[in-house]
Design a protein around this motif. Structure first.
Motif, PDB file in Angstrom:
ATOM      1  N   ARG A 161     -50.607  72.855   5.832  1.00  0.00           N
ATOM      2  CA  ARG A 161     -49.795  71.692   6.513  1.00  0.00           C
ATOM      3  C   ARG A 161     -50.500  71.291   8.201  1.00  0.00           C
ATOM      4  O   ARG A 161     -50.532  72.337   8.945  1.00  0.00           O
ATOM      5  N   ARG A 162     -50.925  70.195   8.273  1.00  0.00           N
ATOM      6  CA  ARG A 162     -51.177  69.667   9.620  1.00  0.00           C
ATOM      7  C   ARG A 162     -49.941  69.555  10.372  1.00  0.00           C
ATOM      8  O   ARG A 162     -48.968  68.882   9.992  1.00  0.00           O
ATOM      9  N   GLU A 170     -49.938  61.966   2.541  1.00  0.00           N
ATOM     10  CA  GLU A 170     -49.544  62.484   3.699  1.00  0.00           C
ATOM     11  C   GLU A 170     -48.379  61.574   4.508  1.00  0.00           C
ATOM     12  O   GLU A 170     -47.485  62.064   4.813  1.00  0.00           O
ATOM     13  N   GLN A 225     -44.491  62.069   2.967  1.00  0.00           N
ATOM     14  CA  GLN A 225     -43.677  63.068   3.494  1.00  0.00           C
ATOM     15  C   GLN A 225     -42.711  63.698   2.296  1.00  0.00           C
ATOM     16  O   GLN A 225     -41.600  63.980   2.452  1.00  0.00           O
TER      17      GLN A 225
END
Length: 98
Positions: free
Chosen positions: A96-97, A29, A32
């Motif tokens: 994706r959050r 996470e 990136q």
């Protein structure tokens, strides 16, 4: 009197597959999309589980695994999947959050 500061080694704290999974999830996470960060995180996880054992279970040489998971390494998807399997993990995809 000078304070002594020791190096932090995340591998020392990764004791269970759940620990490794949580660590990798956070690293992925935070990375990136940076492949070097992901490779380094996998290297830390492999060291925590024993690099020789992970290499053997992944069907790779220990030296090859060190090289692939180094800061300058560029592991193939096949290598990543094999390492995850040797760690008792699997790859999953989710939205994706934002």
């Amino acid at each position: 009197m000078a304070e002594k500061i020791s190096d932090y080694n995340a591998a020392e704290y990764l004791k269970t597959p759940e620990d490794v999974a949580a660590y990798l999830e956070l690293c992925f996470e935070e990375a990136q999309g940076d492949p070097a960060v992901i490779a380094a995180a996998l290297g830390t996880a492999a060291r925590a589980s024993g690099m020789s054992q992970v290499a053997r279970e992944a069907g790779l040489t220990r030296e090859g695994l060190y090289k692939a998971l180094s800061a300058d390494g560029n592991p193939s998807l096949s290598t990543i999947v094999k390492v995850l399997a040797a760690l008792g993990l699997r790859m999953a995809v989710e939205p994706r959050r934002v």
